[in-house]
Design a protein around this motif. Structure first.
Motif, PDB file in Angstrom:
ATOM      1  N   LYS A 143       9.080  -8.797 -11.918  1.00 25.88           N
ATOM      2  CA  LYS A 143       7.682  -8.408 -11.760  1.00 25.88           C
ATOM      3  C   LYS A 143       7.559  -7.349 -10.671  1.00 25.88           C
ATOM      4  CE  LYS A 143       3.077 -10.296 -10.735  1.00 25.88           C
ATOM      5  NZ  LYS A 143       2.321 -11.515 -10.361  1.00 25.88           N
ATOM      6  N   LEU A 144       6.844  -6.269 -10.971  1.00 21.99           N
ATOM      7  CA  LEU A 144       6.641  -5.174 -10.023  1.00 21.99           C
ATOM      8  C   LEU A 144       5.146  -5.030  -9.724  1.00 21.99           C
ATOM      9  CD1 LEU A 144       9.000  -2.546 -11.707  1.00 21.99           C
ATOM     10  CD2 LEU A 144       9.559  -4.074  -9.794  1.00 21.99           C
ATOM     11  N   GLU A 145       4.828  -4.806  -8.466  1.00 13.78           N
ATOM     12  CA  GLU A 145       3.450  -4.626  -8.038  1.00 13.78           C
ATOM     13  C   GLU A 145       3.363  -3.515  -7.003  1.00 13.78           C
ATOM     14  OE1 GLU A 145       1.156  -8.644  -7.661  1.00 13.78           O
ATOM     15  OE2 GLU A 145       3.231  -9.032  -7.075  1.00 13.78           O
ATOM     16  N   GLY A 146       2.201  -2.888  -6.906  1.00 13.84           N
ATOM     17  CA  GLY A 146       1.969  -1.889  -5.884  1.00 13.84           C
ATOM     18  C   GLY A 146       0.503  -1.495  -5.846  1.00 13.84           C
ATOM     19  N   ASN A 147       0.059  -1.002  -4.724  1.00 12.46           N
ATOM     20  CA  ASN A 147      -1.347  -0.646  -4.553  1.00 12.46           C
ATOM     21  C   ASN A 147      -1.465   0.813  -4.125  1.00 12.46           C
ATOM     22  OD1 ASN A 147      -4.109  -1.289  -4.534  1.00 12.46           O
ATOM     23  ND2 ASN A 147      -4.090  -1.507  -2.304  1.00 12.46           N
ATOM     24  N   GLY A 148      -2.096   1.623  -4.961  1.00  9.16           N
ATOM     25  CA  GLY A 148      -2.305   3.023  -4.602  1.00  9.16           C
ATOM     26  C   GLY A 148      -3.496   3.183  -3.680  1.00  9.16           C
ATOM     27  N   VAL A 149      -3.304   3.853  -2.555  1.00  4.98           N
ATOM     28  CA  VAL A 149      -4.375   4.059  -1.578  1.00  4.98           C
ATOM     29  C   VAL A 149      -4.508   5.550  -1.292  1.00  4.98           C
ATOM     30  CG1 VAL A 149      -4.043   1.798  -0.530  1.00  4.98           C
ATOM     31  CG2 VAL A 149      -2.779   3.757   0.358  1.00  4.98           C
ATOM     32  N   PRO A 150      -5.691   5.973  -0.804  1.00  6.34           N
ATOM     33  CA  PRO A 150      -5.886   7.410  -0.522  1.00  6.34           C
ATOM     34  C   PRO A 150      -4.927   7.902   0.548  1.00  6.34           C
ATOM     35  CG  PRO A 150      -7.974   6.228  -0.549  1.00  6.34           C
ATOM     36  CD  PRO A 150      -6.910   5.190  -0.555  1.00  6.34           C
ATOM     37  N   ASP A 155       0.836  -1.203   0.000  1.00  7.56           N
ATOM     38  CA  ASP A 155       0.000   0.000   0.000  1.00  7.56           C
ATOM     39  C   ASP A 155       0.867   1.249   0.000  1.00  7.56           C
ATOM     40  OD1 ASP A 155      -2.210  -1.583   0.004  1.00  7.56           O
ATOM     41  OD2 ASP A 155      -2.643  -1.343   2.148  1.00  7.56           O
ATOM     42  N   THR A 156       0.615   2.125  -0.957  1.00  5.02           N
ATOM     43  CA  THR A 156       1.385   3.357  -1.088  1.00  5.02           C
ATOM     44  C   THR A 156       0.411   4.495  -1.346  1.00  5.02           C
ATOM     45  OG1 THR A 156       3.227   2.115  -2.049  1.00  5.02           O
ATOM     46  CG2 THR A 156       3.256   4.505  -2.323  1.00  5.02           C
ATOM     47  N   ALA A 157       0.506   5.562  -0.562  1.00  4.82           N
ATOM     48  CA  ALA A 157      -0.406   6.698  -0.697  1.00  4.82           C
ATOM     49  C   ALA A 157      -0.240   7.350  -2.064  1.00  4.82           C
ATOM     50  CB  ALA A 157      -0.143   7.713   0.410  1.00  4.82           C
ATOM     51  N   VAL A 158      -1.362   7.745  -2.640  1.00  4.30           N
ATOM     52  CA  VAL A 158      -1.355   8.393  -3.951  1.00  4.30           C
ATOM     53  C   VAL A 158      -0.438   9.607  -3.940  1.00  4.30           C
ATOM     54  CG1 VAL A 158      -2.797   9.680  -5.589  1.00  4.30           C
ATOM     55  CG2 VAL A 158      -3.628   7.544  -4.591  1.00  4.30           C
ATOM     56  N   ASN A 159       0.361   9.725  -5.010  1.00  2.00           N
ATOM     57  CA  ASN A 159       1.292  10.837  -5.228  1.00  2.00           C
ATOM     58  C   ASN A 159       2.457  10.864  -4.234  1.00  2.00           C
ATOM     59  OD1 ASN A 159      -0.029  11.869  -7.512  1.00  2.00           O
ATOM     60  ND2 ASN A 159      -1.519  12.951  -6.211  1.00  2.00           N
ATOM     61  N   THR A 160       2.671   9.749  -3.545  1.00  3.00           N
ATOM     62  CA  THR A 160       3.890   9.608  -2.748  1.00  3.00           C
ATOM     63  C   THR A 160       4.767   8.535  -3.396  1.00  3.00           C
ATOM     64  OG1 THR A 160       2.924   7.936  -1.287  1.00  3.00           O
ATOM     65  CG2 THR A 160       2.709  10.252  -0.630  1.00  3.00           C
ATOM     66  N   VAL A 161       6.027   8.483  -2.998  1.00  5.30           N
ATOM     67  CA  VAL A 161       6.998   7.621  -3.676  1.00  5.30           C
ATOM     68  C   VAL A 161       7.628   6.636  -2.695  1.00  5.30           C
ATOM     69  CG1 VAL A 161       9.163   7.544  -4.999  1.00  5.30           C
ATOM     70  CG2 VAL A 161       7.533   9.405  -5.377  1.00  5.30           C
ATOM     71  N   LYS A 162       7.688   5.376  -3.117  1.00  4.38           N
ATOM     72  CA  LYS A 162       8.456   4.358  -2.415  1.00  4.38           C
ATOM     73  C   LYS A 162       9.563   3.872  -3.346  1.00  4.38           C
ATOM     74  CE  LYS A 162       5.168   2.217   0.829  1.00  4.38           C
ATOM     75  NZ  LYS A 162       4.467   0.937   1.159  1.00  4.38           N
ATOM     76  N   THR A 163      10.759   3.658  -2.801  1.00  2.00           N
ATOM     77  CA  THR A 163      11.895   3.227  -3.608  1.00  2.00           C
ATOM     78  C   THR A 163      12.515   1.967  -3.017  1.00  2.00           C
ATOM     79  OG1 THR A 163      12.381   5.487  -4.305  1.00  2.00           O
ATOM     80  CG2 THR A 163      14.141   3.873  -4.564  1.00  2.00           C
ATOM     81  N   GLU A 164      12.825   1.028  -3.873  1.00  2.00           N
ATOM     82  CA  GLU A 164      13.460  -0.231  -3.462  1.00  2.00           C
ATOM     83  C   GLU A 164      14.702  -0.459  -4.319  1.00  2.00           C
ATOM     84  OE1 GLU A 164      13.897  -3.633  -1.100  1.00  2.00           O
ATOM     85  OE2 GLU A 164      12.518  -1.929  -0.914  1.00  2.00           O
ATOM     86  N   THR A 165      15.765  -1.002  -3.701  1.00  2.00           N
ATOM     87  CA  THR A 165      17.014  -1.269  -4.418  1.00  2.00           C
ATOM     88  C   THR A 165      17.129  -2.749  -4.754  1.00  2.00           C
ATOM     89  OG1 THR A 165      18.169   0.578  -3.360  1.00  2.00           O
ATOM     90  CG2 THR A 165      19.530  -1.172  -4.299  1.00  2.00           C
ATOM     91  N   ILE A 166      17.401  -3.050  -6.005  1.00  2.00           N
ATOM     92  CA  ILE A 166      17.643  -4.413  -6.483  1.00  2.00           C
ATOM     93  C   ILE A 166      19.126  -4.538  -6.817  1.00  2.00           C
ATOM     94  CG2 ILE A 166      17.150  -6.079  -8.319  1.00  2.00           C
ATOM     95  CD1 ILE A 166      14.357  -4.871  -8.528  1.00  2.00           C
ATOM     96  N   THR A 167      19.750  -5.593  -6.311  1.00  2.00           N
ATOM     97  CA  THR A 167      21.180  -5.806  -6.534  1.00  2.00           C
ATOM     98  C   THR A 167      21.408  -6.744  -7.703  1.00  2.00           C
ATOM     99  OG1 THR A 167      21.655  -5.482  -4.177  1.00  2.00           O
ATOM    100  CG2 THR A 167      23.339  -6.601  -5.485  1.00  2.00           C
ATOM    101  N   VAL A 168      22.320  -6.358  -8.569  1.00  2.00           N
ATOM    102  CA  VAL A 168      22.703  -7.154  -9.734  1.00  2.00           C
ATOM    103  C   VAL A 168      24.155  -7.589  -9.561  1.00  2.00           C
ATOM    104  CG1 VAL A 168      22.990  -7.168 -12.241  1.00  2.00           C
ATOM    105  CG2 VAL A 168      21.128  -5.856 -11.209  1.00  2.00           C
ATOM    106  N   ARG A 169      24.425  -8.878  -9.765  1.00  2.00           N
ATOM    107  CA  ARG A 169      25.795  -9.402  -9.617  1.00  2.00           C
ATOM    108  C   ARG A 169      26.250 -10.070 -10.908  1.00  2.00           C
ATOM    109  NH1 ARG A 169      28.568 -10.301  -5.155  1.00  2.00           N
ATOM    110  NH2 ARG A 169      26.673 -10.157  -3.901  1.00  2.00           N
ATOM    111  N   ASN A 170      27.521  -9.820 -11.266  1.00  2.00           N
ATOM    112  CA  ASN A 170      28.144 -10.549 -12.363  1.00  2.00           C
ATOM    113  C   ASN A 170      28.664 -11.864 -11.817  1.00  2.00           C
ATOM    114  OD1 ASN A 170      29.712 -11.638 -14.377  1.00  2.00           O
ATOM    115  ND2 ASN A 170      31.055  -9.864 -14.616  1.00  2.00           N
ATOM    116  N   THR A 171      28.082 -12.976 -12.248  1.00  2.00           N
ATOM    117  CA  THR A 171      28.473 -14.283 -11.724  1.00  2.00           C
ATOM    118  C   THR A 171      29.135 -15.143 -12.802  1.00  2.00           C
ATOM    119  OG1 THR A 171      26.237 -15.142 -12.144  1.00  2.00           O
ATOM    120  CG2 THR A 171      26.701 -14.255  -9.956  1.00  2.00           C
ATOM    121  N   GLY A 172      29.759 -14.480 -13.773  1.00  2.00           N
ATOM    122  CA  GLY A 172      30.514 -15.175 -14.798  1.00  2.00           C
ATOM    123  C   GLY A 172      32.002 -14.900 -14.654  1.00  2.00           C
ATOM    124  N   GLU A 173      32.763 -15.435 -15.589  1.00  2.00           N
ATOM    125  CA  GLU A 173      34.212 -15.264 -15.567  1.00  2.00           C
ATOM    126  C   GLU A 173      34.681 -14.115 -16.443  1.00  2.00           C
ATOM    127  OE1 GLU A 173      36.429 -19.245 -15.082  1.00  2.00           O
ATOM    128  OE2 GLU A 173      34.739 -19.751 -16.390  1.00  2.00           O
TER     129      GLU A 173
END
Length: 589
Positions: free
Chosen positions: A534-541, A453-471
């Motif tokens: 996949k990204l999901e979120g719910n806008g609430v008043p 749940d995220t209030a309308v016109n407000t911002v939530k931020t999440e960090t996703i980590t990417v790793r190089n797992t090759g040679e």
């Protein structure tokens, strides 16, 4: 006659190797000046000039009018397929786990070495199993060279004596740590009356350790039973788990001390220790320290079978994550995290579980001259232990750190299935241990995120980590979403990402309406590969805010910004109103 034909065909089945001679094979066109005979195209072999490499020479040849094809003169090798009957499935193909880890291709390079030793710390090993016995280490210092009771066992292995003076009784095939205990001064005392001390050596009275040993190094190409990762190897067993599969920390410590002593005093080239055991308990400083004191041995541990996240539970010894340790999860035939039944599945963890290996319904040796199918991370770990022995058999100058990195980052990459479950998203690949693997590989710490749940016109931020797992370097070309309510900022496309290095993607969610939002994050990398999140979120008043009285600026004497001052003035006003009301009432009377 049919069987003879099959055998003959198996002897002439070849495959391309990764190498070629410094020569080029050319096919000339019909009617060329070189000539043809009865419509047959002429083939010839040409040596590459010293001042050119093979590919440069080929490009020059292809420009000639008389040449149809020009190719390197590849070196061909016979594919090493064993004659063990249970190596094959019902269709005559290698069982799925051997195909998944590219074992037949690897065996063209090496099938192991009798100078390489791998320890199995477990329930022991059935050293009488005909598909194991010749690949088990025997402590010849205990032997007397006679068998007076004619039971097939050398008398030196059953005379309750320390024949070689190493401090352990009858350790012809390792020791049974359940026969020993520490006294108050830290001395190790042998006591054959202790529970679980069925024999002083590491004879398996359960079957688990024998199954593990067979995966590492069942005697292979002997026309019997199953194959092992190493056709040739020396397995050193140490028993600390009893017939029900239970043991304790002190028993494990006895085994670790014993193996360290064999390596240092007897010169056994123990390169890996398979630890297909573990449990949920607080971290042990003693256990961690003892494992770290084996710096020249790779400690291969099982991730656990409860389907739990090892990032949030204390599962040891897997979770110590030491420099000389690899924790292994179990995968299935589709290279996904293995589910063993309706309840149990492989444990996982984005930092603790380093890679996956086959661990579902694996057929291997078992106590009592049997072969049994067993599932679990206990089966995945010995594939990796075997891989350590296999790579060391080819290059014994490699350090433990180099072997560990090669195993982790040469694996086959499956980020769409293993992101969020392991450090590398790789599944063990034996053949890649012997080549320069140029595949770009990636692993994310998740494949979905719900912002909730995220209030309308407000911002939530999440960090996703990417790793190089090759040679090799990982090149991320672009990152974007298909929904404007999810936006990204990142540092992954700024330049090549080095092996085992990370970059970050910051994903922000800003709902503009009270609605449910779904979107996809696209990560494009390598030569046209794409990974999606996949990204999901719910806008609430937005919640209604309470009334806020304005602050009146002025001199200290007139300041109303204090809650206490405001309360006092309010009381005065109410008193005045009350007095006026009373006066009015009296006047009306």
């Amino acid at each position: 006659m049919r069987s003879l034909i099959i055998i003959f065909l198996s002897l002439i089945y070849f495959t391309y190797g990764s190498e070629f001679k410094n020569e080029v094979i050319v096919m000339f066109k019909d009617g060329s000046i070189t000539g043809t005979s009865a419509g047959k195209t002429v083939i010839s072999k040409l040596s590459v000039p010293e001042d050119k490499d093979v590919y440069q020479f080929i490009e020059e040849l292809k420009k000639r009018d008389d040449i149809l094809y020009a190719e390197p003169n590849y070196i061909l090798r016979k594919v090493a397929l064993p004659d063990d009957p249970d190596f094959y499935d019902l269709d005559g193909n290698p069982k799925w786990w051997w195909s998944v880890i590219n074992a037949p291709e690897a065996w063209n390079v090496s099938t192991g070495s009798e100078t390489v030793y791998i320890a199995v710390v477990d329930t022991g090993v059935d050293y009488n199993h005909p598909d194991l016995k010749n690949n088990l280490w025997m402590n010849t210092g205990e032997l007397l060279g006679k068998d007076d009771n004619a039971n097939g066992i050398d008398d030196g292995c059953e005379n309750v004596d320390d024949g070689d003076g190493n401090g352990f009784i009858d350790d012809c095939y390792g020791i049974n740590a359940l026969c020993y205990q520490y006294d108050q001064n830290g001395n190790l005392i042998f006591n054959d009356g202790l529970s679980g001390c069925n024999t002083p050596d590491a004879y398996d009275d359960d079957g688990h350790g024998t199954h593990v040993a067979g995966i590492i190094g069942a005697v292979t190409n002997n026309g019997l039973g199953v194959a092992g990762v190493n056709w040739n190897v020396k397995i050193v067993p140490c028993k600390f788990l009893d017939a029900s599969g239970n043991g304790s920390l002190d028993g494990e410590m006895i085994c670790l001390d014993y193996l360290k002593k064999l390596k240092e005093d007897k010169g056994l080239n123990i390169i890996a220790l398979n630890a297909s055991y573990g449990g949920e308990y607080p971290p042990s400083d003693i256990e961690r320290t003892k494992i770290s004191w084996l710096p020249e041995i790779l400690f291969i541990s099982a991730a656990g079978n409860e389907g739990k996240n090892n990032e949030v539970i204390d599962f040891h010894p897997c979770n110590y994550d030491l420099d000389n340790q690899i924790c292994v999860g179990a995968s299935d035939s589709t290279n996904s995290r293995a589910y063993f039944n309706g309840v149990l599945s492989s444990n996982y963890g984005v930092s603790k579980v380093k890679l996956f290996a086959p661990g579902k319904e694996i057929l291997s040796t078992y106590a009592g001259n049997q072969y049994v199918l067993i599932s679990g991370t206990s089966q995945a770990a010995p594939f990796v232990s075997g891989a350590v022995g296999l790579i060391f058999s080819v290059n014994n100058s490699l350090t433990i750190s180099q072997i560990k990195n090669k195993i982790l980052f040469s694996g086959k990459n499956h980020p769409d299935k293993l992101s969020g479950y392991s450090y590398t998203c790789n599944v063990l690949n034996l053949y890649n241990l012997f080549i320069d693997n140029l595949d770009e590989k990636i692993c994310l710490d998740r494949l979905s995120h719900n912002f909730g749940d995220t209030a309308v016109n407000t911002v939530k931020t999440e960090t996703i980590t990417v790793r190089n797992t090759g040679e090799v370097d990982l090149n991320v070309s672009s990152i974007y979403t298909n929904n404007g309510n999810f936006t990204v900022s990142e540092d992954c496309t700024a330049g090549p990402i080095k092996s085992n290095s990370t970059c970050t993607i910051n994903v922000s969610f800003k709902p503009t309406l009270t609605d449910y939002y779904i979107g996809t994050l696209f990560v494009n990398y390598g030569s046209g590969s794409t990974l999606t999140v996949k990204l999901e979120g719910n806008g609430v008043p937005q919640t209604k805010s309470s009334v806020i009285f304005p602050t009146i600026e002025g001199s200290e004497g007139c300041r109303l910004s204090s809650g206490n001052d405001f309360g006092i003035i309010t009381v005065y006003i109410l008193l005045i109103i009350s007095m006026l009301i009373r006066r009015k009432i009296r006047k009306d009377d």
